[in-house]
Enzyme design. Structure first.
Site, PDB file in Angstrom:
ATOM      1  N   LYS A 190       0.854  -1.196   0.000  1.00  0.00           N
ATOM      2  CA  LYS A 190       0.000   0.000   0.000  1.00  0.00           C
ATOM      3  C   LYS A 190       0.880   1.233   0.000  1.00  0.00           C
ATOM      4  O   LYS A 190       1.581   1.511   0.970  1.00  0.00           O
ATOM      5  CB  LYS A 190      -0.908   0.045   1.233  1.00  0.00           C
ATOM      6  CG  LYS A 190      -1.943   1.187   1.143  1.00  0.00           C
ATOM      7  CD  LYS A 190      -2.558   1.533   2.475  1.00  0.00           C
ATOM      8  CE  LYS A 190      -1.786   2.600   3.206  1.00  0.00           C
ATOM      9  NZ  LYS A 190      -1.847   3.943   2.561  1.00  0.00           N
ATOM     10  N   GLY A 241       7.061   4.572   8.536  1.00  0.00           N
ATOM     11  CA  GLY A 241       6.162   5.678   8.825  1.00  0.00           C
ATOM     12  C   GLY A 241       6.376   6.200  10.224  1.00  0.00           C
ATOM     13  O   GLY A 241       7.467   6.086  10.785  1.00  0.00           O
ATOM     14  N   SER A 242       5.345   6.741  10.815  1.00  0.00           N
ATOM     15  CA  SER A 242       5.462   7.397  12.108  1.00  0.00           C
ATOM     16  C   SER A 242       5.565   6.378  13.237  1.00  0.00           C
ATOM     17  O   SER A 242       5.068   5.254  13.143  1.00  0.00           O
ATOM     18  CB  SER A 242       4.267   8.314  12.348  1.00  0.00           C
ATOM     19  OG  SER A 242       3.096   7.554  12.587  1.00  0.00           O
ATOM     20  N   THR A 243       6.190   6.808  14.327  1.00  0.00           N
ATOM     21  CA  THR A 243       6.338   5.942  15.495  1.00  0.00           C
ATOM     22  C   THR A 243       4.982   5.592  16.090  1.00  0.00           C
ATOM     23  O   THR A 243       4.765   4.455  16.529  1.00  0.00           O
ATOM     24  CB  THR A 243       7.229   6.632  16.541  1.00  0.00           C
ATOM     25  OG1 THR A 243       8.555   6.774  15.992  1.00  0.00           O
ATOM     26  CG2 THR A 243       7.318   5.826  17.820  1.00  0.00           C
ATOM     27  N   GLU A 263      10.407   0.740  10.400  1.00  0.00           N
ATOM     28  CA  GLU A 263      11.372   1.836  10.206  1.00  0.00           C
ATOM     29  C   GLU A 263      10.586   3.110  10.461  1.00  0.00           C
ATOM     30  O   GLU A 263       9.745   3.508   9.658  1.00  0.00           O
ATOM     31  CB  GLU A 263      11.954   1.777   8.789  1.00  0.00           C
ATOM     32  CG  GLU A 263      13.214   2.605   8.629  1.00  0.00           C
ATOM     33  CD  GLU A 263      12.939   3.981   8.058  1.00  0.00           C
ATOM     34  OE1 GLU A 263      12.917   4.942   8.868  1.00  0.00           O
ATOM     35  OE2 GLU A 263      12.761   4.099   6.845  1.00  0.00           O
ATOM     36  N   CYS A 297      12.963  10.876   7.517  1.00  0.00           N
ATOM     37  CA  CYS A 297      12.952  10.326   8.876  1.00  0.00           C
ATOM     38  C   CYS A 297      14.302  10.453   9.557  1.00  0.00           C
ATOM     39  O   CYS A 297      14.380  10.580  10.784  1.00  0.00           O
ATOM     40  CB  CYS A 297      12.503   8.871   8.849  1.00  0.00           C
ATOM     41  SG  CYS A 297      13.443   7.830   7.711  1.00  0.00           S
ATOM     42  N   GLU A 392       9.597  15.106  16.476  1.00  0.00           N
ATOM     43  CA  GLU A 392       9.876  15.118  15.041  1.00  0.00           C
ATOM     44  C   GLU A 392       8.920  16.098  14.351  1.00  0.00           C
ATOM     45  O   GLU A 392       7.706  15.950  14.429  1.00  0.00           O
ATOM     46  CB  GLU A 392       9.702  13.716  14.470  1.00  0.00           C
ATOM     47  CG  GLU A 392      10.133  13.581  13.023  1.00  0.00           C
ATOM     48  CD  GLU A 392       9.998  12.166  12.517  1.00  0.00           C
ATOM     49  OE1 GLU A 392      10.811  11.772  11.660  1.00  0.00           O
ATOM     50  OE2 GLU A 392       9.077  11.465  12.960  1.00  0.00           O
TER      51      GLU A 392
END
Length: 778
Positions: A190, A241-243, A263, A297, A392
């Site tokens: 996706k 993507g995001s944490t 990641e 990132c 971030e």
């Protein structure tokens, strides 16, 4: 403008890239796209618009995937997987090579379409993203070719669900798809909702390459589609993507048996020492934070500059910022393009507006009218605890503070919950190579930044996730050992009411911080032999005992800095002392288990100690062959503090098999002894006490695995948790581990054959790979 005026000003003139071919391709597709399932585009359905963030112009309409679409994609991938794997590595290599060649042939089309869809400058798409995507398919074509000879005991996982972000749409696709299909997996991918167009163009490349139907499937949509893939019948989830989303995926996959790599986010330090080449460091910083509008990132978003040069450095940096060019991403003279979407632009703006600390400088540049543009920004004079130093931003915003000594620089650099990347600038090679191992990051760049290659693994630690993408280490995420594991069988303790075998009370204690310790709970449990005779009592460990053991392990951090040779000597010594008491331990194991295998278990345990000792100074890293004038050192570092629920069925061998490789690599361990048969572990700490093992390196708890699992897995100072318990605690451990996204290794309801030496696997689980990039030359 005259030639003289041009030379006087040295200003760049416009150099627009034509979008005609990319727009024509979109029109040829009807500017409406379905999904790519089983080798075919599906009919467009209910959808959403993909827009050019620089202009707001609608590029195409994409289809929002339904559950039925995801199910069809997974079904197609599952059907194709067996034949694709059976094709063999050399057979798969031909297709990967063909894809790489086609990416080269259509490179400009991909670059322009990426820039239109994402907003990044065309020169970044053209010169970085697309060539690196090609490189990944070439590199992994070679990996497929070599798989049978170099990875003879590995096999594909099966069907991989892959979810990628919007900042590097095609490159992230290549990072995910290339290694997966090279190893014989099939994929359902996706792309990000904002940036799906190059993924759909890639689907056309797969058709042109003749890739068998179902090997690559692409479904589009928002985050709900990612949730569908995560819960689908797949064997692995790979997410970038995001944490926060990564944490939810960890919780959602807990106990499912699905392999997982994450990641995630970062707040990477950019450390400049007073002996650095300041002009080079500033140019590097431009690439570190304003590359791709800071939507990276691993962006060097935290500037740490040594106090003696801070004023001069910031002054030069501001002048350089004022010379940056912000504008149409299709202009080849532009440095900073458009932020990907109005939502992201609002996020950046609101975070900066909420800040009240430090002083802010925004580049004095001409800003385009309209579009999602944000000026390059510097905020200096922040303290380490300020929100913008910790959170971030994911935009073209640099925050800065100063340091005085290298030790302070390490403290500041590591003062974050992330651990993705770090950059060092110094002309002192001794200082650089002293600093690099001290930085908590998966990648360290020395006198350079944002260097990537398919040969060198990329990934983070802490809340930046786990797993590596690229290189030999990245293949572990898409393979597993060829084996047919047996179902896990619960090992129950014996019951009894008999008298003690020895009337002298010998209540075993736990072992914490190099000392015998009573359980904090004050409760003990009787241990009976098969005949019902009372063999002794052990303490029932609790959350507070876990806390004390983890604190002791954290305090033994100097063990990680010792040499492999020294750790080997300690392990040999443990083996020698265990050998001296072999008969005693064998008798204890036989009495607890009711079997006659004690002598064999003790002898195998001694051999495991010797194997780990042998590997302690030989489990080396690599020097990757990356295309720079320099080296990328893949260094193996200890994970840190590892909690392990030891095997119930092998009370000594299970404990030693987990402990020895872990401490051989410099880790400290908190071991939960065999629940039904714990007395071998409580005897074993007497061996540790006489074998020069520093206090806190090995800690042993007794009690219920179910009671100890969650405190271990949720403890923020534990870096990894393993479970070989005969109680299937996989789901509880993986769910609790999401707090700090620690690594887990659980048995997923399958048994382990402890007679087989798996030291190599334990060594791999005991180490993190840190890639240190060291360019050289003038």
């Amino acid at each position: 403008m005259t030639i003289k005026e041009i030379f006087d000003s040295m200003e760049y003139g416009p150099a627009p890239e034509s979008a005609a071919e990319a727009l024509a391709w979109l029109v040829d597709q009807g500017s409406r796209f379905g999904h790519f399932i089983n080798g075919e585009y599906t009919a467009p359905g209910y959808g959403f618009e993909s827009r050019n963030p620089a202009t707001g112009e609608v590029l195409a309409t994409l289809t929002q995937a339904t559950q039925a679409d995801v199910d069809d994609a997974v079904k197609a991938a599952r059907k194709a997987q067996g034949k694709w794997e059976a094709l063999g590595g050399p057979g798969r290599a031909k297709y990967l090579y063909a894809i790489a060649r086609l990416l080269q042939k259509h490179s400009r089309l991909f670059a322009v379409l990426e820039t239109l869809d994402n907003g990044k400058p065309i020169r970044e798409s053209r010169d970085i993203d697309i060539p690196l995507a090609q490189r990944h398919f070439y590199y992994h074509a070679g990996m497929a070719q070599l798989m049978e000879s170099e990875l003879p005991d590995a096999e594909a996982l099966g069907v991989c669900g892959q979810i990628i972000p919007w900042n590097f749409p095609l490159l992230m696709l290549a990072w995910k798809i290339a290694p997966a299909i090279a190893m014989g997996n099939t994929v359902v991918l996706k792309p990000a909702e904002y940036t799906s167009l190059t993924a759909l163009l890639f689907a056309d490349i797969c058709r042109q390459a003749g890739l068998p139907k179902g090997v690559v499937n692409i479904v589009t949509g928002d985050g709900t589609v990612g949730e569908m893939i995560t819960s689908a019948d797949v064997d692995k989830i790979a997410f970038t993507g995001s944490t926060s989303v990564g944490r939810r995926i960890r919780e959602a996959t807990a106990g499912s048996g699905k392999a997982l790599t994450l990641e995630l986010g970062g707040k990477s330090p950019y450390v400049v020492f007073d002996d650095a080449d300041i002009d080079s460091a500033i140019e590097g910083l431009v690439d570190a934070i304003w590359f791709n509008q800071g939507q990276v990132c691993c962006a060097g978003s935290r500037l740490l500059v040594q106090e003696g040069i801070a004023e001069r450095f910031h002054s030069k940096l501001k002048a350089r910022m004022d010379g940056l060019r912000v504008g149409s991403p299709l202009d080849k003279c532009i440095d900073v393009g458009a932020v990907v979407d109005p939502v992201q632009l609002d996020t950046i703006s609101s975070m900066v507006a909420a800040n009240r600390a430090g002083t802010m400088h925004q580049a004095q540049v001409e800003m385009p009218e309209g579009g999602c543009f944000y000026p390059p920004t510097l905020i200096e004079g922040l303290s380490p605890a300020d929100p913008l130093m910790q959170e971030e931003i994911f935009g073209p915003v640099l925050v800065s503070c100063t340091f005085r000594t290298p030790a302070e620089a390490v403290e500041l650099a590591n003062n974050t919950r992330y651990g993705l990347a770090a950059t060092l600038w110094t002309e002192n090679v001794n200082l650089a190579l002293d600093m690099a191992p001290k930085l908590v990051a998966g990648v360290v760049w020395i006198n350079g930044t944002n260097m990537f290659d398919a040969a060198a693994g990329f990934g983070g630690v802490r809340e930046s996730g786990f797993g590596r993408e690229g290189g030999w280490e990245g293949l572990a995420a898409y393979t597993r050992a060829k084996a047919k594991p047996k179902p896990l069988a619960k090992v129950e303790a014996f019951a009894g009411t008999g008298a003690p075998a020895d009337p002298l009370d010998r209540t075993a204690k736990m072992y914490i911080g190099g000392k015998q310790a009573r359980p904090d709970s004050g409760y003990s449990r009787a241990i009976y032999g098969k005949s019902g005779a009372l063999l002794g009592h052990v303490g029932l460990g609790s959350r507070k005992d876990v806390r004390n053991a983890v604190e002791a392990a954290a305090g033994a951090s100097k063990w990680s800095k010792t040499t492999g040779h020294l750790r080997a000597q300690v392990l040999y010594y443990i083996g020698e002392n265990l050998s001296a008491r072999a008969e005693e331990f064998a008798a204890r194991i036989d009495a607890m288990t009711g079997r006659k295998s004690g002598a064999a278990e003790v002898e195998t345990s001694i051999q495991r100690l010797f194997s780990a000792a042998a590997w302690a100074d030989k489990f080396d890293g690599r020097v990757h062959g990356v295309p720079i004038r320099g080296v990328a050192l893949a260094m193996k570092e200890p994970v840190g503090v590892i909690g392990a629920l030891c095997a119930d069925e092998a009370p000594l061998l299970g404990l030693v098999s987990a402990m020895a490789p872990a401490i051989a690599m410099g880790n400290r361990v908190v071991l939960a002894a065999s629940e039904p048969f714990p007395l071998a572990a409580t005897d074993f700490y007497q061996v540790l006490e006489t074998s020069d093992v520093p206090a806190g390196v090995v800690n042993i708890l007794t009690g219920s695995h179910a009671e100890l699992a969650k405190p271990l897995a949720s403890h923020l100072n534990v870096d990894a948790v393993w479970s070989f318990s005969s109680s299937d605690l996989s789901a509880a451990i993986e769910a609790a581990s999401a707090g700090n996204l620690k690594r887990t290794w659980v048995n997923d309801g399958t048994a382990t054959d402890w007679t087989q030496d798996q030291t190599k696997r334990f060594l791999q689980e005991s180490t993190e790979i840190k890639n240190i990039w060291v360019p050289y030359g003038e």
